[in-house]
Structure formats: structure tokens, C-alpha cells
Design a protein around this motif. Structure first.
Motif, PDB file in Angstrom:
ATOM      1  N   THR A  83       0.738  -1.253   0.124  1.00 53.88           N
ATOM      2  CA  THR A  83      -0.212   0.075   0.121  1.00 53.88           C
ATOM      3  C   THR A  83       0.908   1.290   0.076  1.00 53.88           C
ATOM      4  N   LEU A  84       2.152   1.117   0.283  1.00 53.46           N
ATOM      5  CA  LEU A  84       3.030   2.292   0.595  1.00 53.46           C
ATOM      6  C   LEU A  84       3.212   2.964  -0.952  1.00 53.46           C
ATOM      7  N   GLN A  85       2.928   4.256  -1.149  1.00 57.44           N
ATOM      8  CA  GLN A  85       3.302   4.804  -2.422  1.00 57.44           C
ATOM      9  C   GLN A  85       4.773   4.851  -2.833  1.00 57.44           C
ATOM     10  N   PRO A  86       5.026   4.693  -4.251  1.00 59.66           N
ATOM     11  CA  PRO A  86       6.354   5.110  -4.744  1.00 59.66           C
ATOM     12  C   PRO A  86       6.892   6.724  -4.254  1.00 59.66           C
ATOM     13  N   GLY A  87       8.412   6.344  -3.628  1.00 66.12           N
ATOM     14  CA  GLY A  87       8.777   7.517  -2.939  1.00 66.12           C
ATOM     15  C   GLY A  87       8.510   7.681  -1.331  1.00 66.12           C
ATOM     16  N   SER A  88       7.726   6.798  -0.830  1.00 68.14           N
ATOM     17  CA  SER A  88       7.840   6.496   0.610  1.00 68.14           C
ATOM     18  C   SER A  88       9.103   5.765   1.080  1.00 68.14           C
ATOM     19  N   VAL A  89       9.235   6.109   2.448  1.00 65.46           N
ATOM     20  CA  VAL A  89      10.358   5.508   2.953  1.00 65.46           C
ATOM     21  C   VAL A  89       9.926   4.536   4.173  1.00 65.46           C
ATOM     22  N   VAL A  90      10.594   3.482   4.405  1.00 62.41           N
ATOM     23  CA  VAL A  90      10.377   2.424   5.425  1.00 62.41           C
ATOM     24  C   VAL A  90      11.800   2.499   6.167  1.00 62.41           C
ATOM     25  N   ILE A  91      11.794   2.996   7.385  1.00 62.32           N
ATOM     26  CA  ILE A  91      12.865   2.854   8.384  1.00 62.32           C
ATOM     27  C   ILE A  91      12.940   1.761   9.074  1.00 62.32           C
ATOM     28  N   LEU A  92      13.825   0.691   8.970  1.00 61.95           N
ATOM     29  CA  LEU A  92      13.882  -0.416   9.661  1.00 61.95           C
ATOM     30  C   LEU A  92      14.603  -0.123  10.829  1.00 61.95           C
ATOM     31  N   SER A  93      13.981   0.256  11.895  1.00 62.23           N
ATOM     32  CA  SER A  93      14.689   0.606  13.192  1.00 62.23           C
ATOM     33  C   SER A  93      14.735  -0.805  14.220  1.00 62.23           C
ATOM     34  N   ALA A  94      14.117  -1.659  13.843  1.00 59.49           N
ATOM     35  CA  ALA A  94      14.193  -3.078  14.527  1.00 59.49           C
ATOM     36  C   ALA A  94      15.791  -3.654  14.429  1.00 59.49           C
ATOM     37  N   THR A  95      16.197  -4.393  15.373  1.00 53.82           N
ATOM     38  CA  THR A  95      17.526  -4.959  15.335  1.00 53.82           C
ATOM     39  C   THR A  95      17.455  -6.308  14.665  1.00 53.82           C
ATOM     40  N   ILE A  96      17.997  -6.649  13.640  1.00 49.41           N
ATOM     41  CA  ILE A  96      17.757  -7.871  12.955  1.00 49.41           C
ATOM     42  C   ILE A  96      19.183  -8.324  12.382  1.00 49.41           C
ATOM     43  N   ARG A  97      19.298  -9.338  11.745  1.00 50.55           N
ATOM     44  CA  ARG A  97      20.383  -9.686  11.162  1.00 50.55           C
ATOM     45  C   ARG A  97      20.755  -9.081   9.652  1.00 50.55           C
ATOM     46  N   ALA A  98      21.924  -8.655   9.293  1.00 48.87           N
ATOM     47  CA  ALA A  98      22.057  -7.803   8.217  1.00 48.87           C
ATOM     48  C   ALA A  98      21.802  -8.449   7.106  1.00 48.87           C
ATOM     49  N   ALA A  99      21.781  -9.748   6.953  1.00 43.51           N
ATOM     50  CA  ALA A  99      21.502 -10.478   5.664  1.00 43.51           C
ATOM     51  C   ALA A  99      19.665 -10.324   5.678  1.00 43.51           C
ATOM     52  N   GLU A 100      19.016 -10.362   6.855  1.00 41.11           N
ATOM     53  CA  GLU A 100      17.591  -9.979   6.686  1.00 41.11           C
ATOM     54  C   GLU A 100      17.126  -8.670   6.109  1.00 41.11           C
ATOM     55  N   ALA A 101      18.088  -7.800   6.388  1.00 45.91           N
ATOM     56  CA  ALA A 101      17.974  -6.333   5.984  1.00 45.91           C
ATOM     57  C   ALA A 101      17.861  -6.414   4.500  1.00 45.91           C
ATOM     58  N   ARG A 102      19.078  -7.049   3.985  1.00 40.93           N
ATOM     59  CA  ARG A 102      19.162  -7.240   2.670  1.00 40.93           C
ATOM     60  C   ARG A 102      18.243  -7.823   1.638  1.00 40.93           C
ATOM     61  N   GLU A 103      17.688  -8.977   2.486  1.00 44.08           N
ATOM     62  CA  GLU A 103      16.497  -9.454   1.944  1.00 44.08           C
ATOM     63  C   GLU A 103      15.205  -8.553   1.751  1.00 44.08           C
ATOM     64  N   ILE A 104      15.057  -7.878   2.757  1.00 40.24           N
ATOM     65  CA  ILE A 104      13.977  -6.870   2.780  1.00 40.24           C
ATOM     66  C   ILE A 104      14.243  -6.023   1.636  1.00 40.24           C
ATOM     67  N   ALA A 105      15.335  -5.377   1.643  1.00 39.00           N
ATOM     68  CA  ALA A 105      15.553  -4.388   0.452  1.00 39.00           C
ATOM     69  C   ALA A 105      15.516  -5.150  -0.980  1.00 39.00           C
ATOM     70  N   ASP A 106      15.706  -6.400  -1.053  1.00 33.74           N
ATOM     71  CA  ASP A 106      15.697  -7.257  -2.431  1.00 33.74           C
ATOM     72  C   ASP A 106      14.099  -7.228  -2.565  1.00 33.74           C
ATOM     73  N   GLY A 107      13.572  -7.342  -1.574  1.00 29.47           N
ATOM     74  CA  GLY A 107      12.034  -7.663  -1.696  1.00 29.47           C
ATOM     75  C   GLY A 107      11.373  -6.330  -2.152  1.00 29.47           C
ATOM     76  N   LEU A 108      11.842  -5.241  -1.729  1.00 34.14           N
ATOM     77  CA  LEU A 108      11.063  -3.960  -2.286  1.00 34.14           C
ATOM     78  C   LEU A 108      11.743  -3.328  -3.471  1.00 34.14           C
ATOM     79  N   ALA A 109      12.714  -4.070  -4.094  1.00 29.58           N
ATOM     80  CA  ALA A 109      13.437  -3.634  -5.307  1.00 29.58           C
ATOM     81  C   ALA A 109      12.230  -3.630  -6.418  1.00 29.58           C
ATOM     82  N   GLY A 110      12.567  -2.545  -7.144  1.00 29.30           N
ATOM     83  CA  GLY A 110      11.522  -1.912  -8.098  1.00 29.30           C
ATOM     84  C   GLY A 110      10.021  -1.336  -7.708  1.00 29.30           C
ATOM     85  N   SER A 111      10.240  -1.471  -6.276  1.00 32.53           N
ATOM     86  CA  SER A 111       8.656  -0.779  -5.882  1.00 32.53           C
ATOM     87  C   SER A 111       8.489   0.617  -5.673  1.00 32.53           C
TER      88      SER A 111
END
Length: 295
Positions: A83-111
Motif C-alpha cells: 500500500t505504500l506509494q512510490p517515494g515512501s520511506v521505510v525505516i527499519l529501526s528493529a535490530t535484525i540480522r544484516a542478511a535479513e535487512a538485505r532480503e527486505i531491500a531485495d523484496g522492495l526492489a522495483g517498488s
């Protein structure tokens, strides 16, 4: 003025929401807990029905959940990304594994949705007081758009890189240090207790010496006041963070002797007192030697 959101309204997320609202930023939020949602609306927040509903209402959204799996569920699929519009920003302020943050970035690619990987430090007092330290990795454009929201909750914003995962990597290094400081403080407190040193004496000396620090001073204060539960520093969080630090060290082939010892102390505390806060590790040690440190 940007519209903000917070997903995860626990000890940390509620502080984010409180300070966003205090700065006059329209803030939507969601948490699975009805009690937390009620508290959020009482402070002036706009209740949402779920992460996707938050996404419909905001330009910038903080994700303050516990685990990487939770973060992925909240952000990807039918979560915020739907539902977020292009140009929106997600701030991942939770502490998780670096690899998981990269997975999330890959999942948002092209959005067209930007991700700022920015875990925080400062704990419950920092979240509630709006004085958190942020370790932010993201593009200049995303950082600029999210800056009003970030400045509302943080006293110090460090840009630690541009690539997703860099924020989490820096946080893993920091937590390995904090875990060691906490553990050494717990041991010093028990040594003092067994030797008959009053808690106030130890606190006064440590807090005004080169051995003092925010982490050590806070831990000693909680110990000598016997505040082991409900201080906003639940032991499960530090246990999880140290797990992340040690996993990263194993991946990179880096020996972390002190952090490993700290992990075992926190494991003992979590096993014996799963509902306790970080400082409750001291009670495990006190029970071994038969002495308690009090003010």
C-alpha cells in the motif's frame, strides 16, 4: 509536512510514536496488542487495522518489531509494501540480522519504496525521551525525506553507509561491546556484595571514574535499587542481539571471547528469569555466592 507511521508499539515503538506526535507529525500506528493500541490512540495517534492500513496513510514508517521474520512479514507481501506509494520511506529501526535487512531491500526492489536500515541505541529511556542514537544506512534522498521523522525521535543520527545491512552490522558490533560492559558490571556488583561494599559506594565510585559509562551506570543503578523487572530492558532483547553479534562473528571468522562469555551469562538469566530485564543476570550470580548488592 510528512505523515508518519509506526508498526510495533511496544517499549521502543511507543516512544517513537510519542515523540512523532509531540513534534506535530500526523502518526498512524499498529500493534497486535489491544492495550498498546489503546495507549497509542490516547496519546493522539491514529489507529490502523494492520501494516497495510498504516501504509495507506503515511509517507515515512518506522518498523520496530523483534525479529527479522516479523520485519519481513510487516514490510513485504501484503504488508506495508502493498500500500505504500512510490517515494515512501521505510525505516527499519528493529535490530535484525544484516542478511535479513538485505532480503527486505531485495523484496522492495522495483517498488519505488526506499529503505533506511537504521537500528537504534538508547533503550527505553532514549525511545521515550526522543534521544535515541540512529545507525542509518540509506540513500541521501531517502535520508532527506525521512529527516523530520528521524530528528523527532533521535538526538544523534549517524549515516553509517548507503547499503542495506550496514546499519545492522554496526549495531551488531555495538551490542557485542554493550553486552560485555553489562556482564562485567554484573560481576563487579556481586564481588562488591560479597565483600560487604555498599551499593551506593560502588555506584558513586564507578560513575565518577574511568570505569563508568551510560551502560555501566544504568546497570548499577537498577541493581542497587533491586529493579529487575519492568524497566524497559527485557533480557530477551539483549539475548537476541548477542545472538546476532555472535552469528556475524562466526560468518566472518572473528573470535569474540568477551561477547561469548556475556552471551552465556544472559542465557543463564533468561533461562532462570525469562520475564526479567538485563540486570536480572546479577541475581543469578548473587544466588551462587549468597550475597545481594543494595543501595
Amino acid at each position: 509536512m510528512i505523515k508518519c507511521g509506526v508498526v510495533g508499539l511496544g517499549d521502543m515503538g511507543s516512544g517513537l510514536a510519542k515523540n512523532l506526535i509531540a513534534k506535530g507529525l500526523q502518526t498512524a500506528g499498529f500493534d497486535l496488542s489491544e492495550q498498546r493500541m489503546n495507549a497509542f490512540t490516547e496519546m493522539g495517534g491514529q489507529a490502523a487495522q494492520g501494516p497495510a492500513d498504516v501504509g495507506r496513510q503515511v509517507d515515512v514508517v518506522f518498523v520496530m518489531v523483534m525479529t527479522g521474520d516479523q520485519a519481513k512479514a510487516v514490510i513485504l507481501g501484503d504488508g506495508l509494501a502493498s500500500t505504500l506509494q512510490p517515494g515512501s520511506v521505510v525505516i527499519l529501526s528493529a535490530t535484525i540480522r544484516a542478511a535479513e535487512a538485505r532480503e527486505i531491500a531485495d523484496g522492495l526492489a522495483g517498488s519505488g519504496i526506499d529503505l533506511i536500515d537504521s537500528p537504534v541505541s538508547g533503550g527505553f529511556p532514549g525511545a521515550q525521551g526522543g534521544t535515541l542514537t540512529m545507525m542509518a544506512a540509506g540513500s541521501d534522498a531517502a535520508m532527506e525525506k525521512a529527516r523530520p521523522a528521524m530528528e523527532a525521535v533521535s538526538k544523534t543520527i549517524h549515516k553509517v553507509g548507503t547499503e542495506p545491512g550496514m546499519g545492522q552490522t554496526v549495531k551488531a558490533c555495538l551490542q557485542s561491546l554493550i553486552g560485555g560492559v553489562f556482564s562485567a558490571t554484573f560481576e563487579a556488583a556481586v564481588l562488591a556484595a560479597k565483600a560487604g561494599v555498599p551499593g551506593q559506594v560502588l555506584y558513586d565510585v564507578v560513575s565518577t571514574s574511568s570505569g563508568g559509562s551510560i551502560a555501566a551506570n544504568t546497570a548499577l543503578e537498577k541493581i542497587i535499587d533491586r529493579q529487575f523487572v519492568g524497566t524497559g530492558s527485557q533480557i530477551s532483547t539483549m539475548h537476541k542481539d548477542l545472538t546476532i553479534s555472535l552469528d556475524l562473528a562466526r560468518e566472518l571468522g572473528v573470535p569474540l571471547f568477551t561477547a561469548t562469555a556475556a552471551m552465556q551469562l544472559f542465557q543463564a538469566g533468561k533461562t532462570k528469569y525469562p520475564e526479567g530485564d538485563n540486570w536480572i543476570v546479577t541475581r543469578v550470580l548473587e544466588e551462587i555466592v549468597g550475597a545481594e548488592l543494595k543501595r
